[in-house]
Design a protein around this motif. Structure first.
Motif, PDB file in Angstrom:
ATOM      1  N   ASP A  17       0.860  -1.173   0.000  1.00 13.87           N
ATOM      2  CA  ASP A  17       0.000   0.000   0.000  1.00 13.87           C
ATOM      3  C   ASP A  17       0.904   1.233   0.000  1.00 13.87           C
ATOM      4  OD1 ASP A  17       1.013   0.106   2.588  1.00 13.87           O
ATOM      5  OD2 ASP A  17      -0.918  -0.183   3.558  1.00 13.87           O
ATOM      6  N   ARG A  18       0.327   2.403   0.143  1.00 10.96           N
ATOM      7  CA  ARG A  18       1.135   3.635   0.110  1.00 10.96           C
ATOM      8  C   ARG A  18       2.222   3.621   1.193  1.00 10.96           C
ATOM      9  NH1 ARG A  18       0.564   8.713  -2.345  1.00 10.96           N
ATOM     10  NH2 ARG A  18       1.838  10.278  -1.304  1.00 10.96           N
ATOM     11  N   ASN A  85       3.537  -1.992  -7.832  1.00 16.48           N
ATOM     12  CA  ASN A  85       2.527  -1.615  -6.849  1.00 16.48           C
ATOM     13  C   ASN A  85       2.096  -0.154  -6.960  1.00 16.48           C
ATOM     14  OD1 ASN A  85       1.969  -3.862  -4.666  1.00 16.48           O
ATOM     15  ND2 ASN A  85       4.107  -4.052  -5.272  1.00 16.48           N
ATOM     16  N   ASN A  88      -1.435   1.105  -6.441  1.00 18.09           N
ATOM     17  CA  ASN A  88      -1.994   1.172  -5.093  1.00 18.09           C
ATOM     18  C   ASN A  88      -1.818   2.549  -4.449  1.00 18.09           C
ATOM     19  OD1 ASN A  88      -2.584  -1.543  -5.419  1.00 18.09           O
ATOM     20  ND2 ASN A  88      -0.681  -2.186  -4.467  1.00 18.09           N
TER      21      ASN A  88
END
Length: 92
Positions: A17-18, A85, A88
């Motif tokens: 995620d971040r 990613n 995301n």
């Protein structure tokens, strides 16, 4: 540079995620500093204040910079996992 996941590969990367992306980029910046690669570290923006587009642009620029530097393969792998990613980042 040690990899965060023992069995982590581009085929089976960790879902970041971040916060995970920010943590991974911090590890890449640390590795760049320890390997005396200030040019690489300078390409990566601070995820805390950067937009998703700025982060993505920095990751792509860093991967391009590493393209002809196979001796830094461990750093490139971490950036490739981040790149996978980037989608995301929109989920804040």
């Amino acid at each position: 540079m040690t990899t965060p996941g023992e069995n982590e590969t581009l085929r089976w990367p960790t879902r970041l995620d971040r916060g995970g992306i920010a943590q991974r980029l911090a590890l890449v910046r640390e590795a760049a500093a320890s390997e005396k690669l200030p040019e690489l570290a300078a390409l990566l923006p601070d995820p805390a204040s950067a937009t998703p587009a700025e982060i993505a642009g920095g990751v792509i620029a860093a991967l391009s910079w590493l393209q002809d530097r196979p001796q830094h393969q461990a750093i490139a792998l971490q950036l490739q996992i981040v790149a996978m990613n980037l989608k995301n980042l929109a989920a804040r």
